[in-house]
Design a protein around this motif. Structure first.
Motif, mmCIF file in Angstrom:
data_model
loop_
_atom_site.group_PDB
_atom_site.id
_atom_site.type_symbol
_atom_site.label_atom_id
_atom_site.label_comp_id
_atom_site.label_asym_id
_atom_site.label_seq_id
_atom_site.Cartn_x
_atom_site.Cartn_y
_atom_site.Cartn_z
ATOM 1 N N THR A 57 0.824 -1.214 0.000
ATOM 2 C CA THR A 57 0.000 0.000 0.000
ATOM 3 C C THR A 57 0.857 1.263 0.000
ATOM 4 O O THR A 57 0.409 2.323 -0.434
ATOM 5 N N THR A 58 2.082 1.154 0.462
ATOM 6 C CA THR A 58 2.975 2.324 0.502
ATOM 7 C C THR A 58 3.681 2.554 -0.819
ATOM 8 O O THR A 58 4.343 3.593 -0.994
ATOM 9 N N ASP A 59 3.579 1.615 -1.752
ATOM 10 C CA ASP A 59 4.200 1.790 -3.064
ATOM 11 C C ASP A 59 3.426 2.806 -3.894
ATOM 12 O O ASP A 59 2.273 3.145 -3.592
ATOM 13 N N ARG A 60 4.051 3.278 -4.951
ATOM 14 C CA ARG A 60 3.402 4.182 -5.898
ATOM 15 C C ARG A 60 2.891 3.384 -7.091
ATOM 16 O O ARG A 60 3.274 2.233 -7.313
ATOM 17 N N LEU A 61 2.034 4.023 -7.857
ATOM 18 C CA LEU A 61 1.407 3.310 -8.967
ATOM 19 C C LEU A 61 2.378 2.933 -10.070
ATOM 20 O O LEU A 61 2.107 2.021 -10.856
ATOM 21 N N ASP A 62 3.515 3.609 -10.146
ATOM 22 C CA ASP A 62 4.487 3.204 -11.157
ATOM 23 C C ASP A 62 5.043 1.812 -10.863
ATOM 24 O O ASP A 62 5.400 1.068 -11.788
ATOM 25 N N ALA A 63 5.103 1.429 -9.562
ATOM 26 C CA ALA A 63 5.537 0.081 -9.208
ATOM 27 C C ALA A 63 4.511 -0.949 -9.671
ATOM 28 O O ALA A 63 4.865 -2.026 -10.162
ATOM 29 N N ALA A 64 3.233 -0.615 -9.544
ATOM 30 C CA ALA A 64 2.181 -1.517 -10.033
ATOM 31 C C ALA A 64 2.218 -1.614 -11.552
ATOM 32 O O ALA A 64 2.029 -2.693 -12.124
ATOM 33 N N ALA A 65 2.475 -0.491 -12.214
ATOM 34 C CA ALA A 65 2.564 -0.502 -13.675
ATOM 35 C C ALA A 65 3.726 -1.375 -14.142
ATOM 36 O O ALA A 65 3.628 -2.063 -15.164
ATOM 37 N N ARG A 66 4.804 -1.370 -13.399
ATOM 38 C CA ARG A 66 5.960 -2.198 -13.768
ATOM 39 C C ARG A 66 5.602 -3.682 -13.689
ATOM 40 O O ARG A 66 5.979 -4.475 -14.565
ATOM 41 N N VAL A 120 -0.482 3.643 -4.146
ATOM 42 C CA VAL A 120 -1.317 2.493 -4.513
ATOM 43 C C VAL A 120 -2.588 2.452 -3.682
ATOM 44 O O VAL A 120 -3.653 2.046 -4.161
ATOM 45 N N ALA A 121 -2.499 2.863 -2.413
ATOM 46 C CA ALA A 121 -3.651 2.778 -1.512
ATOM 47 C C ALA A 121 -4.823 3.629 -1.977
ATOM 48 O O ALA A 121 -5.962 3.371 -1.576
ATOM 49 N N GLY A 122 -4.578 4.633 -2.826
ATOM 50 C CA GLY A 122 -5.668 5.495 -3.280
ATOM 51 C C GLY A 122 -6.672 4.787 -4.160
ATOM 52 O O GLY A 122 -7.830 4.618 -3.778
ATOM 53 N N PRO A 123 -6.284 4.344 -5.361
ATOM 54 C CA PRO A 123 -7.257 3.754 -6.283
ATOM 55 C C PRO A 123 -7.510 2.262 -6.099
ATOM 56 O O PRO A 123 -8.358 1.700 -6.784
ATOM 57 N N MET A 124 -6.800 1.598 -5.191
ATOM 58 C CA MET A 124 -6.947 0.147 -5.104
ATOM 59 C C MET A 124 -8.340 -0.239 -4.605
ATOM 60 O O MET A 124 -8.959 0.481 -3.819
ATOM 61 N N ALA A 125 -8.827 -1.375 -5.077
ATOM 62 C CA ALA A 125 -10.115 -1.910 -4.632
ATOM 63 C C ALA A 125 -9.913 -2.676 -3.329
ATOM 64 O O ALA A 125 -9.023 -3.521 -3.219
ATOM 65 N N ARG A 126 -10.759 -2.371 -2.348
ATOM 66 C CA ARG A 126 -10.640 -3.012 -1.034
ATOM 67 C C ARG A 126 -11.699 -4.085 -0.798
ATOM 68 O O ARG A 126 -11.482 -4.997 0.003
ATOM 69 N N GLN A 127 -12.847 -3.951 -1.427
ATOM 70 C CA GLN A 127 -13.896 -4.960 -1.287
ATOM 71 C C GLN A 127 -13.665 -6.028 -2.356
ATOM 72 O O GLN A 127 -13.946 -5.821 -3.535
ATOM 73 N N LEU A 128 -13.145 -7.161 -1.938
ATOM 74 C CA LEU A 128 -12.666 -8.171 -2.872
ATOM 75 C C LEU A 128 -13.495 -9.447 -2.795
ATOM 76 O O LEU A 128 -14.043 -9.791 -1.748
ATOM 77 N N ARG A 129 -13.546 -10.121 -3.912
ATOM 78 C CA ARG A 129 -14.050 -11.492 -3.973
ATOM 79 C C ARG A 129 -12.839 -12.396 -4.131
ATOM 80 O O ARG A 129 -12.033 -12.202 -5.040
#
Length: 210
Positions: A16-25, A69-78
């Motif tokens: 959650t502390t990472d930035r979205l560029d890490a997710a994009a990678r 990452v914590a901003g746009p991430m979905a928290r309610q998961l299936r």
């Protein structure tokens, strides 16, 4: 056949502390469309999709390396368990309208991800193990449009028996947007000559020659 048979094991994840560029990678290097988000003990806390990245950058007007990452991430998961059957997995995908399900253990620790593409390939290669009709139904429900509830208009309150019908209100007067045409006398007063008569004649000649 169950989720354990088809899931991708040990998927790459972010914190959650990472930035979205890490997710994009991760999305680029792993050629995938979803990135799990885990805490320090590898417990699943959210997911981020390629669409989440695009919409976050577009709506906030900032580059990916400035958005957590914590901003746009979905928290309610299936999620599903490794021993869940394909019937259960397909049912969860239909209900949530998702292409992928994280696979977790009883403590919520991330174990893998099972995707609808994995199930489609398995249904093609082993038709006796997976019902193809159920897979097609799942694809149809995942792709169905998600329509928001349309608010209904309030009905007018009923009038009392002795209450008179309100008189209709007259339409408000809207002044005309076209100004009145000035009379010749007014035009002569408001539009004085800017040039002497000889100069006006010379300019008029030039305009006709061009």
């Amino acid at each position: 056949m169950n989720a354990n048979d088809l899931m991708t094991r040990g998927p790459c994840s972010v914190r959650t502390t990472d930035r979205l560029d890490a997710a994009a990678r991760v999305l680029w290097e792993q050629d995938c469309g979803i990135v799990p988000v885990v805490d320090a003990t590898n417990v699943l806390v959210g997911v981020v999709t390629d669409r989440d990245l695009c919409m976050a950058s577009y709506t906030q007007g900032r580059p990916l390396d400035e958005i957590a990452v914590a901003g746009p991430m979905a928290r309610q998961l299936r999620t599903c368990r490794p021993d869940d059957s394909m019937t259960t997995v397909l049912s969860l995908m239909q209900q949530a309208q998702v292409h992928r399900l994280p696979v977790v253990d009883a403590r919520g620790v991330l174990l893998g991800i099972v995707a609808i593409n994995d199930i489609v390939r398995a249904a093609h290669n082993r038709p006796a193990a997976i019902d193809a009709a159920s897979v097609v139904k799942t694809l149809a429900l995942i792709g169905a449009p998600r329509r928001a509830a349309v608010p209904t208009a309030k009905a007018p309150a009923p009038r009392a028996p002795d209450q008179k019908e309100p008189a209709p209100r007259a339409a408000p007067h809207v002044p005309s947007a076209v100004p009145p045409t000035p009379t010749p006398t007014q035009a002569a007063r408001t539009l004085p000559s800017a040039l002497p008569a000889k100069s006006r004649g010379k300019h008029k000649g030039r305009e006709q020659q061009t």
